[in-house]
Design a protein around this motif. Structure first.
Motif, PDB file in Angstrom:
ATOM      1  N   THR A 174      67.528 -57.916  25.218  1.00  0.00           N
ATOM      2  CA  THR A 174      66.206 -58.478  24.988  1.00  0.00           C
ATOM      3  C   THR A 174      65.832 -59.330  26.192  1.00  0.00           C
ATOM      4  O   THR A 174      66.479 -60.342  26.465  1.00  0.00           O
ATOM      5  CB  THR A 174      66.172 -59.323  23.696  1.00  0.00           C
ATOM      6  OG1 THR A 174      66.531 -58.477  22.600  1.00  0.00           O
ATOM      7  CG2 THR A 174      64.799 -59.907  23.457  1.00  0.00           C
ATOM      8  N   ALA A 198      59.213 -61.662  24.411  1.00  0.00           N
ATOM      9  CA  ALA A 198      60.528 -61.029  24.375  1.00  0.00           C
ATOM     10  C   ALA A 198      60.374 -59.573  23.949  1.00  0.00           C
ATOM     11  O   ALA A 198      59.612 -59.267  23.035  1.00  0.00           O
ATOM     12  CB  ALA A 198      61.448 -61.764  23.410  1.00  0.00           C
ATOM     13  N   GLU A 199      61.095 -58.698  24.642  1.00  0.00           N
ATOM     14  CA  GLU A 199      61.095 -57.285  24.259  1.00  0.00           C
ATOM     15  C   GLU A 199      62.492 -56.717  24.463  1.00  0.00           C
ATOM     16  O   GLU A 199      63.175 -57.048  25.428  1.00  0.00           O
ATOM     17  CB  GLU A 199      60.047 -56.482  25.017  1.00  0.00           C
ATOM     18  CG  GLU A 199      60.156 -56.497  26.512  1.00  0.00           C
ATOM     19  CD  GLU A 199      59.022 -55.747  27.192  1.00  0.00           C
ATOM     20  OE1 GLU A 199      58.745 -54.585  26.816  1.00  0.00           O
ATOM     21  OE2 GLU A 199      58.408 -56.324  28.099  1.00  0.00           O
ATOM     22  N   THR A 200      62.917 -55.896  23.513  1.00  0.00           N
ATOM     23  CA  THR A 200      64.236 -55.275  23.576  1.00  0.00           C
ATOM     24  C   THR A 200      64.105 -53.930  24.279  1.00  0.00           C
ATOM     25  O   THR A 200      63.270 -53.103  23.898  1.00  0.00           O
ATOM     26  CB  THR A 200      64.823 -55.110  22.171  1.00  0.00           C
ATOM     27  OG1 THR A 200      64.926 -56.408  21.571  1.00  0.00           O
ATOM     28  CG2 THR A 200      66.200 -54.477  22.228  1.00  0.00           C
TER      29      THR A 200
END
Length: 73
Positions: free
Chosen positions: A6, A15-17
């Motif tokens: 993340t 936030a990005e996975t």
């Protein structure tokens, strides 16, 4: 080995996975929220090592190799 990390954008906190590449370090990533370009911090090989919650696969392999060497000594 973990293949997802993340990333947290230092500009906006989004936030990005993401799935990490296994054969190379990812040097750039554009934040999906604010459009900022993330680049590795000095001394880091990639954006995952600088802004992710999991280091990139090449670093994970290196760390595992070091642990094995220390464990067999």
């Amino acid at each position: 080995m973990k293949l997802h990390s993340t990333l947290t954008c230092p500009s906006c906190g989004h936030a990005e996975t993401l799935t990490m590449p296994t054969e190379a370090c990812q040097r750039f990533h554009q934040c999906a929220h604010c459009g900022a370009w993330l680049r590795p911090k000095p001394g880091d090989c990639c954006v995952f090592c600088s802004y992710g919650d999991t280091p990139c696969p090449p670093i994970q392999q290196e760390q595992a190799s070091i642990r094995q060497t220390r464990g067999s000594a």
